[in-house]
Each structure stands twice: as C-alpha cells, then as structure tokens.
Design a protein around this motif. Structure first.
Motif, short mmCIF file in Angstrom:
data_model
loop_
_atom_site.label_atom_id
_atom_site.label_comp_id
_atom_site.label_asym_id
_atom_site.label_seq_id
_atom_site.Cartn_x
_atom_site.Cartn_y
_atom_site.Cartn_z
N VAL A 3 0.82 -1.22 0.00
CA VAL A 3 0.00 0.00 0.00
C VAL A 3 0.85 1.27 0.00
O VAL A 3 0.33 2.36 -0.17
N ARG A 4 2.16 1.13 0.19
CA ARG A 4 3.04 2.29 0.18
C ARG A 4 3.55 2.53 -1.25
O ARG A 4 4.12 1.64 -1.87
N ALA A 5 3.33 3.74 -1.75
CA ALA A 5 3.75 4.08 -3.11
C ALA A 5 5.25 4.29 -3.17
O ALA A 5 5.90 4.58 -2.15
N VAL A 6 5.81 4.16 -4.37
CA VAL A 6 7.24 4.38 -4.58
C VAL A 6 7.46 5.77 -5.17
O VAL A 6 6.91 6.10 -6.22
N ALA A 7 8.25 6.59 -4.49
CA ALA A 7 8.54 7.93 -4.98
C ALA A 7 9.60 7.88 -6.08
O ALA A 7 10.22 6.83 -6.31
N GLU A 8 9.83 9.00 -6.74
CA GLU A 8 10.80 9.06 -7.84
C GLU A 8 12.21 8.71 -7.38
O GLU A 8 13.01 8.21 -8.16
N ASP A 9 12.52 9.00 -6.10
CA ASP A 9 13.85 8.70 -5.58
C ASP A 9 13.96 7.28 -5.02
O ASP A 9 15.00 6.90 -4.49
N GLY A 10 12.88 6.50 -5.13
CA GLY A 10 12.89 5.12 -4.67
C GLY A 10 12.44 4.92 -3.24
O GLY A 10 12.34 3.78 -2.77
N ALA A 11 12.16 5.99 -2.53
CA ALA A 11 11.68 5.88 -1.15
C ALA A 11 10.21 5.45 -1.14
O ALA A 11 9.45 5.76 -2.05
N LEU A 12 9.82 4.72 -0.09
CA LEU A 12 8.43 4.31 0.06
C LEU A 12 7.64 5.41 0.76
O LEU A 12 8.11 6.00 1.73
N GLY A 13 6.44 5.66 0.25
CA GLY A 13 5.61 6.70 0.80
C GLY A 13 4.96 6.30 2.12
O GLY A 13 5.17 5.19 2.62
N PRO A 14 4.14 7.17 2.69
CA PRO A 14 3.49 6.89 3.98
C PRO A 14 2.39 5.84 3.84
O PRO A 14 1.88 5.59 2.74
N LEU A 15 2.02 5.29 4.96
CA LEU A 15 0.89 4.37 4.99
C LEU A 15 -0.41 5.15 4.78
O LEU A 15 -0.51 6.30 5.20
N PRO A 16 -1.40 4.55 4.12
CA PRO A 16 -2.68 5.25 3.91
C PRO A 16 -3.33 5.61 5.23
O PRO A 16 -3.21 4.88 6.23
#
Length: 307
Positions: free
Chosen positions: A230-243
């Motif tokens: 459920v965590r999206a991948v940002a352009e720099d490869g980091a995982l986004g926050p939990l919904p």
C-alpha cells in the motif's frame, strides 16, 4: 483538461530509413545521457517507427542508456507523455493511440476519423486518443489501495536476516533497485505454483514478516512469494506513507478485486498482466546472494583443481 475522443482507426506507419536509424545511433554516442526524458521518448519512438506502450519505451531508454537509471522509469515516461499532450495539445510530438499506447505524430500517414469530424494525423492536426491522462497514474488508481506489487519472487534470491533483510525489486530491467522490506500490505506464499498461505502486514515490516516465515512452521513449505503493498514508490525510490483512515468503499472493492485477479490469475479475467507494469516490480537478486554464489563457485573450482 479533456480532449476530443477519437475512435481508433487503421493506421499506417512509415518506418525511418536505415540511414536515419544509423544517424540517430551515432548521435546518441555523442549525446550520451545529456538529453531530457521528452527527447529520449521521441528518439525511441522514431527509431521503432510504430506505436509503443509507455513501459516498453522506458525499457528501451534504459537499454540504450539515453537516461541514467531511476527507480520508476515507466511512471516517468507516462508522466512525460501526459504532460506534453496536456500542455502542447496539437503541437505535441506525440499522439495517444489507446490507453498506454503512444506514437510520434509525424509518423502517422493515414487519417483518423473522429466521432464528429475527420482530422489528419499530421503535426498540424489535433490527434489525441480517448482523454489524455497519465496512464501510469490511471493504472495505479484502478488498483485501489495497491501502490506496488511483486509476483512470484524467489525465496532463494533473498538474503534473509532478521534485521537486514532486503526485498529488492526494479520497475524495469536495468533500473535502480527499490527495497520493499518496509512495505505493508498482503502477501502470498507458494509451493511451486500452489498458494499455501496468505498473510498480511499492517506495519512497515514486510521484510521482517517474511523472514519469520523462514523460521516458523511454514519454513519448508514455500519457495516463492508474491506481495501487494500500500506504500507508493517515490521518484527517488523511497516508500511513501501508509494510507490514512477513512478508506472509500470503491477503493476497497478495487483493491480486493485486484488482489484476487493478480494473485490467483483466473484464466477468464483478461486484466491480469495487461497494463499494470508501472506498479509491478521485478525481483532483483540480493547482491549478498550473488557474492555468496560466486564464492561457492570459486571454492568448487579450487577443489576440482586440487583433485
């Protein structure tokens, strides 16, 4: 911004001459990676001479070294195409043939019939397929809460460690690996092609949870795994926050449907494997596994030389 919806019509594509193809290849050697994503997309489409899906364009860009590898090349190409069409309209060098399918405007030599009018597929004409949008973003939306997933990853290509397990995946071959050990979501364990266990991870600890299954009662019963995060991948490869809280019902339903279709692969569901490349990540072998295999091979060769 909405555009005229055009019905798909037969296209004829004129492939560039071999001399032109050689010209572009020679120029790439001098230009290297100093070109924009927009220019890179144009060069790939011109060289191919026919429509391509955005993820195929991204793979070709990486293969030719037109841009430095990134964690999300397919999503970047989709956004580049969408931005050009929305901002430049009829002056965009691209046309959208269908969802996820693009071509160079200048290579279209036949006309397209719209619902209310006929327009010419040339640089001066407005040639846009059904509603210009970011196809990668649209794919993500149709997957509900799932923002990244991996299918049938091999257990023996992960270096399992309680505190340092890395679940490495790439969006395109040659891309920058992303570590999904901090992902949250749902996962499936397989014995061959048979699902033997379904689990969930509510916190950002998918790597730890998978490691636990290498030591619990399931340890000898699985050799592959799939995961849906459920965590999206940002352009720099980091995982986004939990919904956050307050999940919409339609999003929940879309998520459940996507999990069943992608995880179980029912033969009558056409969606499986069609258009979710911007969310799927291919497994990347952990470098520690590669290092250990090389050491084992070296040891084997030394033993044979001694015998």
């Amino acid at each position: 911004m909405r555009h005229t919806v055009l019905n798909a019509a037969p296209y004829s594509w004129r492939k560039p001459a071999r001399a032109a193809s050689r010209f572009w290849k020679e120029e790439l050697l001098t230009m290297g990676r100093n070109i924009s994503w927009n220019e890179a997309v144009q060069r790939v489409l011109r060289e191919r001479g026919e429509p391509m899906r955005y993820e195929e364009i991204a793979q070709e860009i990486l293969d030719q070294g037109l841009r430095a590898p990134t964690p999300t090349p397919a999503a970047t190409v989709s956004a580049t195409l969408s931005f050009s069409l929305q901002r430049e309209g009829a002056n965009s060098p691209f046309i959208r043939i269908d969802r996820g399918l693009y071509a160079l405007r200048e290579l279209a030599v036949n006309s397209i019939k719209a619902s209310n009018a006929t327009v010419s597929a040339t640089r001066s004409a407005v040639v846009v397929a059904p509603e210009v949008t970011d196809d990668a973003a649209a794919d993500a939306q149709s997957m509900g809460l799932i923002n990244a997933f991996g299918m049938f990853w091999r257990r023996d290509e992960v270096h399992w460690n309680r505190t340092a397990t890395r679940l490495l995946g790439v969006q395109q071959t040659g891309g920058v690996p992303v570590d999904f050990s901090g992902q949250a979501g749902v996962y499936l364990l397989y014995d061959g092609s048979r699902v033997v266990y379904v689990g969930r991870v509510t916190g950002a600890r998918l790597g730890v949870r998978m490691w636990e299954h290498t030591r619990d009662r399931l340890t000898g019963r699985w050799d592959r795994f799939s995961w849906f995060g459920v965590r999206a991948v940002a352009e720099d490869g980091a995982l986004g926050p939990l919904p956050g809280a307050g999940i919409a019902v339609d999003s929940l339903i879309s998520t459940m449907e996507a999990l069943l279709i992608e995880g179980l692969e029912p033969p009558q569901n056409r969606r499986q494997g069609e258009g979710f490349n911007a969310l799927e990540f291919l497994q990347e072998v952990d470098p520690e596994i590669t290092r250990q295999r090389n050491l084992d091979l070296l040891s084997l060769m030394q033993d044979r030389l001694r015998s």
